[in-house]
Design an enzyme around this catalytic site. Sequence first.
Site, PDB file in Angstrom:
ATOM      1  N   PRO A 172       0.820  -1.217   0.000  1.00  0.00           N
ATOM      2  CA  PRO A 172       0.000   0.000   0.000  1.00  0.00           C
ATOM      3  C   PRO A 172       0.858   1.274   0.000  1.00  0.00           C
ATOM      4  O   PRO A 172       1.818   1.381   0.751  1.00  0.00           O
ATOM      5  CB  PRO A 172      -0.808  -0.111   1.297  1.00  0.00           C
ATOM      6  CG  PRO A 172      -0.784  -1.553   1.650  1.00  0.00           C
ATOM      7  CD  PRO A 172       0.509  -2.088   1.133  1.00  0.00           C
ATOM      8  N   GLU A 173       0.515   2.191  -0.884  1.00  0.00           N
ATOM      9  CA  GLU A 173       1.187   3.481  -0.955  1.00  0.00           C
ATOM     10  C   GLU A 173       0.148   4.562  -0.657  1.00  0.00           C
ATOM     11  O   GLU A 173      -0.968   4.258  -0.239  1.00  0.00           O
ATOM     12  CB  GLU A 173       1.819   3.666  -2.343  1.00  0.00           C
ATOM     13  CG  GLU A 173       2.822   2.557  -2.688  1.00  0.00           C
ATOM     14  CD  GLU A 173       3.469   2.737  -4.062  1.00  0.00           C
ATOM     15  OE1 GLU A 173       3.605   3.876  -4.515  1.00  0.00           O
ATOM     16  OE2 GLU A 173       3.836   1.718  -4.670  1.00  0.00           O
TER      17      GLU A 173
END
Length: 284
Positions: free
Chosen positions: A16-17
């Site tokens: 996840p960014e």
Amino acid sequence: MFGHGTPPALHLSAMPELPEVETIRRALEPQLRGEHLVDIEVLDARIVQGDADLLRGEVLGRPLVDVGRRGKHLLLLLTEGKGIALHLRMTGALLLSEPAHSSRVRAILRFSNGAQVFFNDMRRLGTITFVEDVEAYCRRLGPEPLSDEFTAESLARRLAGRRIPIKAALLDQHLVAGVGNMYADEALFLAGIHPLTPASSLSHCQTVSLWQALREVLCRAIADQGASISTYALPGGEKGTAHERFNVAHRKGQPCPKCGAPLQRLMVRKRGAYFCPACQPLAD
Ligand SMILES: [Zn+2]
């Protein structure tokens, strides 16, 4: 979600960014804002950074004034400037109902309105941290790319004098918070910059292009609710679709959407970088 038996192949570069965490923030905010935590059930003690009893003592009963985010950190903002930082790392997910693989749940946060947030995390690297001073915590995390403080000029200042490859520089959270492997590759493609270009050698024009590209790929991915290449899911269990619009990330061997040349992957400081050798030439 993935059936039984072998877990899905993990793409280390698909954690996840910023867009994924922002999507989660937007989904949780209407559920949690104005409520307070009534319980934090810790099923895996390693998830809490610091003492779990201290965490409970500080946060239980304290009103949650907002759900915030800085870079890849989700922040439950409490009164008096305190908060809780949730970091998903590689495979963390925050789900509003109990997942099928309950053995992967490491903590359950229970709120005054009955809402429950399950911190699901196959690789067990995510963290929950009590934050005494959220403002100071955020300052340490580096500049937020979607804020007004992140300008082409500020990016140029931070790149100056750095000889590391631009791809590695973009993954440095102190340069810009929240950008990881997927969106760094996408931004470099849009800006036409080879991932191995020394950060300090970018022209003014390239720096402006990169700054614009970073904001563009992040905003577009938020609109698409994040990229579900690996384990990422929204709190309701839905998948994001941002990966369907990727130009280069995870598309090795496929034709470049601009010029048709086969996309390549190379290693930059132990991380894979996807790019088009024709559209992103390496200057001599
Ligand atoms: Zn190309």
